[in-house]
Design a protein around this motif. Structure first.
Motif, mmCIF file in Angstrom:
data_model
loop_
_atom_site.group_PDB
_atom_site.id
_atom_site.type_symbol
_atom_site.label_atom_id
_atom_site.label_comp_id
_atom_site.label_asym_id
_atom_site.label_seq_id
_atom_site.Cartn_x
_atom_site.Cartn_y
_atom_site.Cartn_z
ATOM 1 N N ALA A 699 -49.404 136.968 -34.854
ATOM 2 C CA ALA A 699 -50.144 136.820 -36.604
ATOM 3 C C ALA A 699 -51.704 137.218 -36.565
ATOM 4 O O ALA A 699 -51.882 137.791 -37.267
ATOM 5 C CB ALA A 699 -49.593 136.158 -37.035
ATOM 6 N N GLN A 700 -51.894 136.761 -35.130
ATOM 7 C CA GLN A 700 -53.569 135.993 -35.048
ATOM 8 C C GLN A 700 -54.294 136.316 -34.101
ATOM 9 O O GLN A 700 -54.936 135.749 -32.669
ATOM 10 C CB GLN A 700 -54.056 134.965 -35.834
ATOM 11 N N PRO A 701 -54.287 138.004 -33.643
ATOM 12 C CA PRO A 701 -55.194 138.455 -32.586
ATOM 13 C C PRO A 701 -56.424 137.934 -31.987
ATOM 14 O O PRO A 701 -56.905 137.464 -32.792
ATOM 15 C CB PRO A 701 -54.971 140.281 -32.260
ATOM 16 N N PRO A 702 -56.645 137.526 -30.657
ATOM 17 C CA PRO A 702 -57.422 136.805 -30.412
ATOM 18 C C PRO A 702 -59.040 137.852 -30.453
ATOM 19 O O PRO A 702 -58.162 139.152 -30.180
ATOM 20 C CB PRO A 702 -57.721 137.032 -28.770
ATOM 21 N N VAL A 703 -60.065 137.761 -30.745
ATOM 22 C CA VAL A 703 -60.878 138.607 -31.132
ATOM 23 C C VAL A 703 -61.233 138.943 -29.293
ATOM 24 O O VAL A 703 -61.769 138.072 -27.817
ATOM 25 C CB VAL A 703 -62.506 138.468 -31.500
ATOM 26 N N GLU A 704 -61.462 140.507 -28.457
ATOM 27 C CA GLU A 704 -61.731 140.491 -27.473
ATOM 28 C C GLU A 704 -63.274 140.375 -27.560
ATOM 29 O O GLU A 704 -64.146 140.275 -27.851
ATOM 30 C CB GLU A 704 -61.436 142.090 -26.792
ATOM 31 N N GLY A 705 -63.343 139.525 -26.681
ATOM 32 C CA GLY A 705 -65.001 139.111 -25.564
ATOM 33 C C GLY A 705 -65.296 137.973 -26.224
ATOM 34 O O GLY A 705 -66.363 137.989 -26.146
ATOM 35 N N SER A 706 -64.730 137.088 -27.041
ATOM 36 C CA SER A 706 -65.033 136.186 -27.458
ATOM 37 C C SER A 706 -64.841 135.527 -26.335
ATOM 38 O O SER A 706 -65.428 133.996 -27.012
ATOM 39 C CB SER A 706 -64.691 135.830 -28.501
ATOM 40 N N PHE A 707 -64.140 135.348 -25.477
ATOM 41 C CA PHE A 707 -64.102 133.768 -24.529
ATOM 42 C C PHE A 707 -64.721 133.517 -23.722
ATOM 43 O O PHE A 707 -64.570 135.079 -23.020
ATOM 44 C CB PHE A 707 -62.268 133.773 -24.053
ATOM 45 N N SER A 708 -65.404 133.059 -23.053
ATOM 46 C CA SER A 708 -66.105 132.408 -21.974
ATOM 47 C C SER A 708 -65.247 131.739 -21.099
ATOM 48 O O SER A 708 -65.338 131.089 -20.828
ATOM 49 C CB SER A 708 -67.547 132.048 -22.263
ATOM 50 N N PRO A 709 -64.861 132.591 -19.775
ATOM 51 C CA PRO A 709 -64.031 131.788 -18.584
ATOM 52 C C PRO A 709 -65.225 131.120 -17.746
ATOM 53 O O PRO A 709 -66.388 130.878 -17.291
ATOM 54 C CB PRO A 709 -63.544 132.978 -18.325
ATOM 55 N N ARG A 710 -64.699 129.366 -17.719
ATOM 56 C CA ARG A 710 -64.629 128.680 -17.232
ATOM 57 C C ARG A 710 -63.391 128.553 -15.856
ATOM 58 O O ARG A 710 -63.091 128.333 -16.015
ATOM 59 C CB ARG A 710 -65.603 127.667 -17.659
ATOM 60 N N ARG A 711 -64.714 128.418 -14.725
ATOM 61 C CA ARG A 711 -63.248 127.819 -13.330
ATOM 62 C C ARG A 711 -62.606 126.227 -14.235
ATOM 63 O O ARG A 711 -63.646 125.577 -14.167
ATOM 64 C CB ARG A 711 -64.374 127.403 -12.653
ATOM 65 N N GLY A 712 -61.578 126.383 -13.701
ATOM 66 C CA GLY A 712 -60.536 124.818 -14.120
ATOM 67 C C GLY A 712 -60.066 125.537 -15.568
ATOM 68 O O GLY A 712 -59.262 124.629 -16.015
#
Length: 889
Positions: A699-712
């Motif tokens: 229903a609300q797809p994530p915006v591609e590339g908006s997530f900044s991954p961090r360990r943990g």
């Protein structure tokens, strides 16, 4: 205009103040007089209208000379000090004669009485007048030529309606008079309304009128008046009439060369005022920036200005810190990079508080501000959920000095407070709090500079909250929080105990940390406060007041308290209540994001395992953690000396083996012959969660590339089948190479960050803990040879991966529990089958209660050796002394 046309001339450039002025009346000519109102208090005076062509004459003269360089001669001076002469455009008398130009245009008449025949200038004026008469110009034309100028004060009943009718659009005008730097009289065109306008958002030094009628100038009032006068007086401008509170018209004057409001501020002739700043249409931030520029340069009225943070270094004015605690609704405790904890108050906001009669209600009742003051709990919860454990940007605005009770008139004293603007992700937390109606803005004296650097944004947020009826500004009934505090209430605690025991893991919020193992919890579902003691550990005690005096703190008690605070204070946790003590304190286990706090304290050498932990399922994990901490020989174990093994052997009392097989679903098998399994009992919960989660994502797809991954961090990851699964980030090599672990299935993968997104809060590990648990086969020693190990792993993958089996924990290991696994249908032991096929060796355990199982495994190994199966095909390789002829044992 007077009967004799006059003009005021500034002499020279300003030096240290306004330059001197002279008023010159043009000789030998007369023009019509402009209208005058009757003098108030003098009944014998009357209103006089404009004389014909008076206004046109004034306009002609204004456009000719205003702002121009002129030359003048004085011909006559009366005893009253009035000077008569000629005015010429330019630097000398060769320029245009202003009197002659007026007469030529028929806008002035020549005084012919007393004309001397030998005066060529007078004769020329008469000739020019005769020519104007012949050409029927101005006064000599047919028609009145009169203008009606109306004073808005006397002609419009409701000035506010008049201002509103202009819809804040620029109106052409002429500035007729400058009273002081920020108040002018303007003639609005084309309707000729005369109106007094005060500049929006600012205030200049003024001329105070004394009781005797005299005026006392404030510092820089004359300079401010001249600054405005020299730029605007009798100039063509545009005015935006912005508001009309209490019959005072507020506006902004725009000149082709700039905005006078901003110029006054920039040059230090004015200061911002909050009450009219809100109506300023050109952007309040511009005014604040102009004022700030003047303050920094210490010009004019700011010559003695000292910034509120002048005594702070730059690193102390602006820094990044981690939020450790939220105190009520206007202060937070942050951890600096140095490890120091600092209390920060949010600038210029006032938290919810009791007013009037409410203060005197329920005096006998124990007052708890967090729950008893309306909207205090909502404000604290908003800040807690937004900030706890997060890094924020802190900009110190001012430091409020400490106050004593005497200074505050009986109000409790306050220590020195650091007040700052706190932002996270570009959001001003104070503004967000106010916009939800969970706090209000403090109003200051006009000369009080100790306020938020974003004060106007706070006022605007409060206006929105009031308009929308949010929180404190709502007319609805205030929320009531009936929270039962059963801390130390033995009888109440006894009533709650069975319910909490049956509930299993319950959600809670850590409200306070008394010590490393003693906490105060808020149970949202049960709406109660309880004191909670961590089970299974013996934590160092802090200092306490005892009947016999102060009890000295045990070593590392303070470190244990700080450790617990940093890990769980004001965090959402899960608790398992096992029992309670005589004082009504509950005892049990506390988990936060998969971490058992008791185990964490033991692992960090800040607690020891207590004998009461033997009855718990966490006992072996605690023992393993303690052994690891003991080997490091730090903190509590710094002086530990290991006892002889013989003594340990005597103290160890083995139990009978307990076989409690439960159904699991094997999801992943590693190269080291460990495997991950899900409990079948919770399988339906996982299926339901995944279905709901994928529905929400669709229903609300994530915006591609908006997530900044961090360990943990926990997240969701798109697997090869195109579906999203819960995962945890284990390593970030680059945005294109992020190592993730699928927490519900046990497999790992390297993905691009574009295939990752934030885990929706409704599907976090608090809702459903990670379902994949790592296990190792009990009584099995995995071959060191790569080919032999691969054969064993392939056999296990073929037999049990993605199948349902029965699992029993036999003993704990350093990494994970060691278990025996049975096929669901035949009940055959999977590990024993590997031994009998000669794919693995037996790991001989010494525990007495496991000897029956070990014997069975050894018998299976002997049969494989006799048949020379797989790793035994060349005989018992373990007897070889040379490594190159066999496997390393």
């Amino acid at each position: 205009m007077k009967p004799y046309i006059s003009t005021r001339i500034d002499l020279g450039q300003p030096r240290g103040g306004p330059p001197p002025e002279r008023q010159i009346n043009l000789s030998n000519v007369r023009a019509g007089a402009l209208a005058r109102r009757a003098v108030q208090g003098q009944p014998d005076t009357k209103d006089t209208p404009d004389e014909p062509w008076a206004f046109q004459a004034r306009e002609f003269l204004r456009k000719k000379v205003i702002g121009k360089e002129v030359c003048f001669t004085v011909e006559n001076k009366t005893p009253q000090g009035r000077e008569y002469g000629m005015v010429y455009l330019g630097k000398d008398t060769s320029g245009e004669n202003i009197a002659e130009s007026l007469v030529t245009e028929g806008l002035a008449t020549v005084r012919r009485e007393g004309i001397r025949g030998n005066n060529p200038e007078q004769a020329r004026l008469c000739d020019l007048e005769d020519q104007a008469k012949a050409a029927k110009k101005g006064l000599w034309s047919e028609g009145g030529g009169a203008h009606t100028i109306r004073d808005l004060k006397y002609t419009i009943e409701n000035p506010r309606n008049f201002v509103d009718s202009l819809h804040q659009k620029p109106v052409n005008a002429i500035i007729e008079h400058v009273r002081d730097g920020c108040i002018v009289r303007a003639l609005l065109l084309p309707d000729y309304y005369l109106v007094t306008v005060m500049l929006s958002g600012v205030k200049c030094p003024t001329f105070k009128r004394e009781a005797d009628g005299s005026e006392t100038p404030e510092p820089f009032s004359a300079e401010a008046k001249f600054f405005t006068e020299s730029r605007l007086l009798q100039r063509d401008v545009q005015i935006i009439l912005e508001s009309c509170p209490n019959q005072v018209i507020l506006g902004t004057i725009l000149h082709p060369n700039g905005n006078i409001t901003e110029l006054l501020l920039k040059e230090g002739f004015a200061r911002c005022v909050d009450w009219s700043m809100a109506v300023y249409t050109q952007g309040a931030e511009k005014l604040r920036a102009a004022e700030r520029s003047a303050k920094e340069r210490k010009v004019r009225i700011w010559k003695d200005y000292v910034a509120p943070t002048a005594n702070l270094d730059q690193k102390d004015r602006q820094f990044v810190a981690k939020v450790m605690q939220v105190m009520n609704a206007d202060a937070i405790v942050v951890k600096l990079n140095s490890g120091e904890h600092k209390t920060i108050h949010l600038s210029s906001i006032r938290p919810p508080r009791l007013e009037g009669e409410e203060k005197n209600k329920d005096k006998d009742k124990r007052f708890r501000p967090l729950y008893d003051i309306p909207y205090m709990f909502e404000a604290r919860e908003f800040l807690r959920k937004k900030l706890i454990g997060k890094k924020v940007n802190v900009t110190v605005d001012y430091i409020r000095a400490a106050t004593s009770a005497m200074e505050t008139g009986g109000v409790p004293a306050f220590p020195e407070r650091t007040c700052a603007t706190v932002t996270i992700g570009g959001i001003n937390i104070a503004e967000a709090l106010i916009s939800k109606g969970l706090a209000t803005v403090i109003r200051y004296r006009q000369d009080d500079d100790q306020r938020s650097s974003l004060y106007d944004e706070l006022l605007a947020a409060e206006a929105r909250a009031i308009k929308n009826g949010k929180g404190l500004h709502s007319k609805k009934e205030v929320p009531i929080h009936r929270v039962a505090d059963i801390s130390g209430e033995t009888q109440k605690a006894k009533q709650f105990l069975p319910f909490l025991q049956r509930a299993g893991r319950s959600e809670a919020v850590v409200e306070y940390v008394f010590s490393g193992s003693r906490l105060k919890l808020y149970m949202p579902k049960e709406t109660c406060l309880i004191t909670f003691l961590l089970a299974g550990i013996e934590c160092p005690r802090g200092s306490r007041n005892m009947p016999g005096g102060m009890q000295v703190a045990e070593p590392y008690s303070e470190e244990a308290t700080f450790f617990t605070k940093e890990l769980v204070l004001q965090r959402e946790v899960e608790v398992e209540v096992e029992s309670m003590d005589k004082a009504g304190n509950f005892i049990g286990w506390l988990h936060i994001e998969g971490v058992n706090l008791s185990v964490a304290l033991v692992e960090n050498a800040l607690s020891k395992v207590h004998f009461t932990a033997e009855r718990s399922s966490y006992y072996k994990t605690l023992l393993s953690a303690e052994e690891t901490a003991r080997q490091r020989k730090e903190k509590l174990w710094a002086n530990y000396e290991e006892k002889p093994k013989e003594e340990v052997a005597q103290l160890t009392e083995e139990k009978e083996r307990v076989a409690k097989y439960r159904a699991v679903y094997v999801t992943e098998i590693t190269d080291g012959l460990h495997f991950y399994a899900q409990d079948v009992e919770t399988g339906t919960k996982l299926e339901s969660l995944m279905e709901s989660m994928r529905g929400e994502i669709a229903a609300q797809p994530p915006v591609e590339g908006s997530f900044s991954p961090r360990r943990g961090d926990f997240c969701i990851a798109k697997f090869g089948d195109g579906e999203w699964y819960r995962a945890r980030i284990e390593k970030v090599e680059s945005p294109a190479k992020v190592h993730v672990y699928y927490i519900d299935y046990g497999n790992r993968e390297i993905l691009s960050s574009t295939r990752l997104a934030a885990l929706p809060p409704a599907f976090s590990t608090r809702t459903l803990p990670p379902q994949a648990t790592e296990y190792a086969f009990a009584f099995i020693q995995v071959p060191q040879d790569d080919d032999a190990r691969t054969d064993a792993v392939d056999s296990v993958v073929r037999d049990i991966q993605n199948t349902q089996c029965l699992l029993n924990v036999e003993y704990s290991g350093i990494v994970c529990p060691h278990v025996t696994l049975q096929f669901a249908d035949s009940k055959d032991d999977v590990g024993l089958g590997l031994v009998k096929e000669g794919l693995v060796m037996v790991d001989v355990r010494k525990e007495k209660h496991l000897q029956k199982m070990v014997t069975e495994y050894l018998n299976g190994q002997e049969s494989a050796k006799s048949a020379r199966l797989n790793i035994w095909r060349y005989g018992d390789f373990r007897d070889d002394d040379a490594v190159e002829f066999g496997y390393r044992r």
